[in-house]
Design a protein around this motif. Sequence first.
Motif, PDB file in Angstrom:
ATOM      1  N   GLU A  59       0.754  -1.583   0.035  1.00 10.80           N
ATOM      2  CA  GLU A  59      -0.017   0.228   0.109  1.00 10.80           C
ATOM      3  C   GLU A  59       0.828   1.232  -0.163  1.00 10.80           C
ATOM      4  O   GLU A  59       0.400   2.594  -0.440  1.00 10.80           O
ATOM      5  CB  GLU A  59      -0.643   0.048   1.236  1.00 10.80           C
ATOM      6  N   LEU A  60       2.265   1.306   0.822  1.00 13.47           N
ATOM      7  CA  LEU A  60       2.937   2.383   0.864  1.00 13.47           C
ATOM      8  C   LEU A  60       3.923   2.810   0.005  1.00 13.47           C
ATOM      9  O   LEU A  60       4.665   3.504  -0.270  1.00 13.47           O
ATOM     10  CB  LEU A  60       3.213   2.209   1.718  1.00 13.47           C
ATOM     11  N   GLY A  61       3.925   1.157  -0.981  1.00 10.68           N
ATOM     12  CA  GLY A  61       4.816   1.645  -2.175  1.00 10.68           C
ATOM     13  C   GLY A  61       6.756   1.472  -1.653  1.00 10.68           C
ATOM     14  O   GLY A  61       7.382   2.358  -2.066  1.00 10.68           O
ATOM     15  N   VAL A  62       7.174   1.053  -0.123  1.00 10.07           N
ATOM     16  CA  VAL A  62       7.997   1.320  -0.205  1.00 10.07           C
ATOM     17  C   VAL A  62       8.280  -0.088   0.917  1.00 10.07           C
ATOM     18  O   VAL A  62       6.808  -0.166   1.816  1.00 10.07           O
ATOM     19  CB  VAL A  62       8.766   2.722   0.985  1.00 10.07           C
ATOM     20  N   LYS A  63       9.486  -0.559   1.293  1.00 12.50           N
ATOM     21  CA  LYS A  63       9.447  -1.872   2.327  1.00 12.50           C
ATOM     22  C   LYS A  63       9.238  -1.351   2.993  1.00 12.50           C
ATOM     23  O   LYS A  63       9.704  -0.247   4.184  1.00 12.50           O
ATOM     24  CB  LYS A  63      11.168  -2.302   1.961  1.00 12.50           C
ATOM     25  N   VAL A  64       8.451  -2.015   3.932  1.00 13.25           N
ATOM     26  CA  VAL A  64       8.120  -2.430   5.419  1.00 13.25           C
ATOM     27  C   VAL A  64       8.393  -3.331   6.209  1.00 13.25           C
ATOM     28  O   VAL A  64       8.457  -4.563   5.837  1.00 13.25           O
ATOM     29  CB  VAL A  64       6.904  -1.859   5.583  1.00 13.25           C
ATOM     30  N   THR A  65       9.327  -2.876   7.009  1.00 13.75           N
ATOM     31  CA  THR A  65      10.587  -3.702   8.231  1.00 13.75           C
ATOM     32  C   THR A  65       9.619  -4.125  10.010  1.00 13.75           C
ATOM     33  O   THR A  65       9.590  -3.436  10.196  1.00 13.75           O
ATOM     34  CB  THR A  65      11.547  -4.036   7.822  1.00 13.75           C
ATOM     35  N   LEU A  66       9.406  -5.368   9.831  1.00 15.78           N
ATOM     36  CA  LEU A  66       8.792  -5.836  10.780  1.00 15.78           C
ATOM     37  C   LEU A  66       9.908  -6.287  12.094  1.00 15.78           C
ATOM     38  O   LEU A  66      11.356  -6.793  11.912  1.00 15.78           O
ATOM     39  CB  LEU A  66       8.485  -6.951  10.869  1.00 15.78           C
ATOM     40  N   ARG A  67       9.806  -5.279  12.779  1.00 13.73           N
ATOM     41  CA  ARG A  67      11.188  -5.329  14.850  1.00 13.73           C
ATOM     42  C   ARG A  67      10.540  -5.513  15.093  1.00 13.73           C
ATOM     43  O   ARG A  67       9.500  -5.370  16.175  1.00 13.73           O
ATOM     44  CB  ARG A  67      11.874  -3.776  14.441  1.00 13.73           C
ATOM     45  N   ILE A  68      10.608  -6.815  15.648  1.00 18.79           N
ATOM     46  CA  ILE A  68       9.933  -7.514  17.054  1.00 18.79           C
ATOM     47  C   ILE A  68      10.676  -7.306  18.095  1.00 18.79           C
ATOM     48  O   ILE A  68      12.232  -7.404  18.535  1.00 18.79           O
ATOM     49  CB  ILE A  68       9.884  -8.978  16.872  1.00 18.79           C
ATOM     50  N   ALA A  69      10.497  -5.907  18.936  1.00 21.68           N
ATOM     51  CA  ALA A  69      11.520  -5.788  20.287  1.00 21.68           C
ATOM     52  C   ALA A  69      10.962  -6.862  21.046  1.00 21.68           C
ATOM     53  O   ALA A  69      10.157  -7.573  21.673  1.00 21.68           O
ATOM     54  CB  ALA A  69      10.718  -3.988  20.296  1.00 21.68           C
ATOM     55  N   ASN A  70      12.439  -6.483  22.250  1.00 26.95           N
ATOM     56  CA  ASN A  70      12.916  -6.917  23.463  1.00 26.95           C
ATOM     57  C   ASN A  70      11.503  -7.194  24.701  1.00 26.95           C
ATOM     58  O   ASN A  70      11.029  -7.497  25.215  1.00 26.95           O
ATOM     59  CB  ASN A  70      13.882  -6.922  24.122  1.00 26.95           C
ATOM     60  N   ASP A  71      11.621  -5.325  24.128  1.00 28.70           N
ATOM     61  CA  ASP A  71      10.186  -5.262  25.318  1.00 28.70           C
ATOM     62  C   ASP A  71      10.074  -3.542  25.598  1.00 28.70           C
ATOM     63  O   ASP A  71      10.073  -2.953  24.050  1.00 28.70           O
ATOM     64  CB  ASP A  71      10.644  -4.918  27.102  1.00 28.70           C
ATOM     65  N   TYR A  72       9.011  -3.290  25.996  1.00 28.03           N
ATOM     66  CA  TYR A  72       8.167  -1.354  25.557  1.00 28.03           C
ATOM     67  C   TYR A  72       9.466  -0.853  25.295  1.00 28.03           C
ATOM     68  O   TYR A  72       9.165  -0.299  24.906  1.00 28.03           O
ATOM     69  CB  TYR A  72       7.069  -1.252  26.094  1.00 28.03           C
ATOM     70  N   ALA A  73      10.903  -0.585  26.272  1.00 28.52           N
ATOM     71  CA  ALA A  73      11.439   0.752  26.588  1.00 28.52           C
ATOM     72  C   ALA A  73      12.319   0.305  24.625  1.00 28.52           C
ATOM     73  O   ALA A  73      12.377   1.296  24.536  1.00 28.52           O
ATOM     74  CB  ALA A  73      12.584   0.086  27.947  1.00 28.52           C
ATOM     75  N   ALA A  74      12.586  -0.801  24.553  1.00 30.73           N
ATOM     76  CA  ALA A  74      13.279  -0.506  22.941  1.00 30.73           C
ATOM     77  C   ALA A  74      12.246  -0.016  21.898  1.00 30.73           C
ATOM     78  O   ALA A  74      12.915   0.654  21.334  1.00 30.73           O
ATOM     79  CB  ALA A  74      13.321  -2.197  23.508  1.00 30.73           C
ATOM     80  N   VAL A  75      10.896   0.228  22.229  1.00 33.42           N
ATOM     81  CA  VAL A  75      10.096   0.838  21.073  1.00 33.42           C
ATOM     82  C   VAL A  75      10.354   2.320  21.285  1.00 33.42           C
ATOM     83  O   VAL A  75      10.200   2.569  20.353  1.00 33.42           O
ATOM     84  CB  VAL A  75       8.634   0.228  21.331  1.00 33.42           C
ATOM     85  N   ILE A  76      10.262   2.298  22.765  1.00 32.51           N
ATOM     86  CA  ILE A  76      10.418   3.594  22.730  1.00 32.51           C
ATOM     87  C   ILE A  76      11.615   4.125  22.970  1.00 32.51           C
ATOM     88  O   ILE A  76      11.864   5.416  21.905  1.00 32.51           O
ATOM     89  CB  ILE A  76      10.040   3.577  25.037  1.00 32.51           C
ATOM     90  N   GLU A  77      12.995   3.722  23.352  1.00 28.71           N
ATOM     91  CA  GLU A  77      13.624   4.462  23.156  1.00 28.71           C
ATOM     92  C   GLU A  77      14.126   4.482  20.965  1.00 28.71           C
ATOM     93  O   GLU A  77      15.009   5.685  20.338  1.00 28.71           O
ATOM     94  CB  GLU A  77      14.716   3.729  23.564  1.00 28.71           C
ATOM     95  N   GLY A  78      13.845   3.376  20.522  1.00 29.89           N
ATOM     96  CA  GLY A  78      13.514   3.019  19.470  1.00 29.89           C
ATOM     97  C   GLY A  78      13.137   4.798  17.895  1.00 29.89           C
ATOM     98  O   GLY A  78      13.674   5.141  17.202  1.00 29.89           O
ATOM     99  N   GLN A  79      11.877   4.969  18.730  1.00 28.67           N
ATOM    100  CA  GLN A  79      11.208   5.239  17.905  1.00 28.67           C
ATOM    101  C   GLN A  79      12.265   7.305  18.679  1.00 28.67           C
ATOM    102  O   GLN A  79      11.943   7.927  18.048  1.00 28.67           O
ATOM    103  CB  GLN A  79       9.805   5.665  18.637  1.00 28.67           C
ATOM    104  N   ARG A  80      12.567   7.367  20.037  1.00 33.19           N
ATOM    105  CA  ARG A  80      12.974   8.468  20.084  1.00 33.19           C
ATOM    106  C   ARG A  80      14.198   8.748  19.317  1.00 33.19           C
ATOM    107  O   ARG A  80      14.329  10.001  18.862  1.00 33.19           O
ATOM    108  CB  ARG A  80      14.021   8.308  21.963  1.00 33.19           C
ATOM    109  N   ALA A  81      15.127   7.641  18.645  1.00 27.81           N
ATOM    110  CA  ALA A  81      16.191   7.831  18.484  1.00 27.81           C
ATOM    111  C   ALA A  81      15.761   7.928  16.672  1.00 27.81           C
ATOM    112  O   ALA A  81      16.648   8.359  15.874  1.00 27.81           O
ATOM    113  CB  ALA A  81      17.371   6.483  18.351  1.00 27.81           C
ATOM    114  N   GLY A  82      14.835   7.673  16.117  1.00 29.05           N
ATOM    115  CA  GLY A  82      14.320   7.549  15.212  1.00 29.05           C
ATOM    116  C   GLY A  82      14.642   6.744  13.956  1.00 29.05           C
ATOM    117  O   GLY A  82      14.170   6.652  13.240  1.00 29.05           O
ATOM    118  N   ASN A  83      14.500   5.476  14.591  1.00 29.77           N
ATOM    119  CA  ASN A  83      14.845   4.366  14.068  1.00 29.77           C
ATOM    120  C   ASN A  83      13.748   3.628  14.018  1.00 29.77           C
ATOM    121  O   ASN A  83      13.321   2.361  13.039  1.00 29.77           O
ATOM    122  CB  ASN A  83      16.044   3.157  14.711  1.00 29.77           C
TER     123      ASN A  83
END
Length: 311
Positions: A59-83
């Motif tokens: 739908e978006l026309g670009v590759k979307v990659t699934l990242r399975i985070a170890n915990d919620y903190a990893a998601v928080i820090e990943g978004q903070r870093a823009g990754n």
Amino acid sequence: MITRRIILAGAAALAFTGSAAAEDWKAKYPELTFAVVPAENASGVTERWAPFISYLSKELGVKVTLRIANDYAAVIEGQRAGNIQIASYGSASFARARLTGVKTDAFANDINADGSTGYYSVFFVKANSPAKSIDDLKGKNLGLVDPNSTSGNNVPRFELDKIGIPDADAYFGKVVFTGSHENAMLALAQGTVDVAANQWTNDDDSTLAQMLTKGMLKNADGSAMKKDDFRIIHKSAPIINGPYAYNSELPEDLKAAIAKAFFDAPAKDKVAFERLSDGQKKGFNSATTKDWDGTIALIKFVDNLRKKKAS
């Protein structure tokens, strides 16, 4: 005089502008990372999310990659870093992200099969437990999920405080963070803990229901456990379903494209959508960041509990 030629020329210009904007963000974001925190084992998460990730890529026309985070903190820090550009949050972890300055905005959350957009935090015991209420569990072992889990830690502590137990660690013999909703139920089934906090929408929509369907919970003799082998001894007030959120700084056209892809999913790829929840969700509800202001207040309350305990 406005002629058909002028109208068609204007429409073409708008289409070109929209196409150019899309190409601009695709050049900057040729790949998007979508992060989720597993409520089940990693292979189960991949099987559940892979079809939807493929749908998003198309739908978006670009590759979307699934990242399975170890915990919620990893998601928080990943978004903070823009990754991480797109994330599936629990309500408490999203509130924590906002409280700590992460630039993330909610755009959707799940609609349950009955049309509601919430769930509950519950305390499960095994059906043969003599405990009839939390009052009967003093000195027993409590299984929680993750420090940033809504139904697996924050709401349980809030509920315990409401019934006169401000310090769970002092009340219970041991408090264990199991790491996932599935692990909490496994610990209860295996007798590692006497009571486990978990998420529950109804008898057919919960981590327990999913695990029973997959035959993951066993008795000591190896036979499959059933719904009747477990009992809820306490249920919280309703909790808003956790949000799907994107980085605040993404281009507006990209944000709009992501949201549209979500909202169109039940009709455009029913199989992929239903795989996400074993057919237990109706669709995605349009949401805004302010919808979680109440959860932020809850997190502040829990933080104050911790400060009082530490002082």
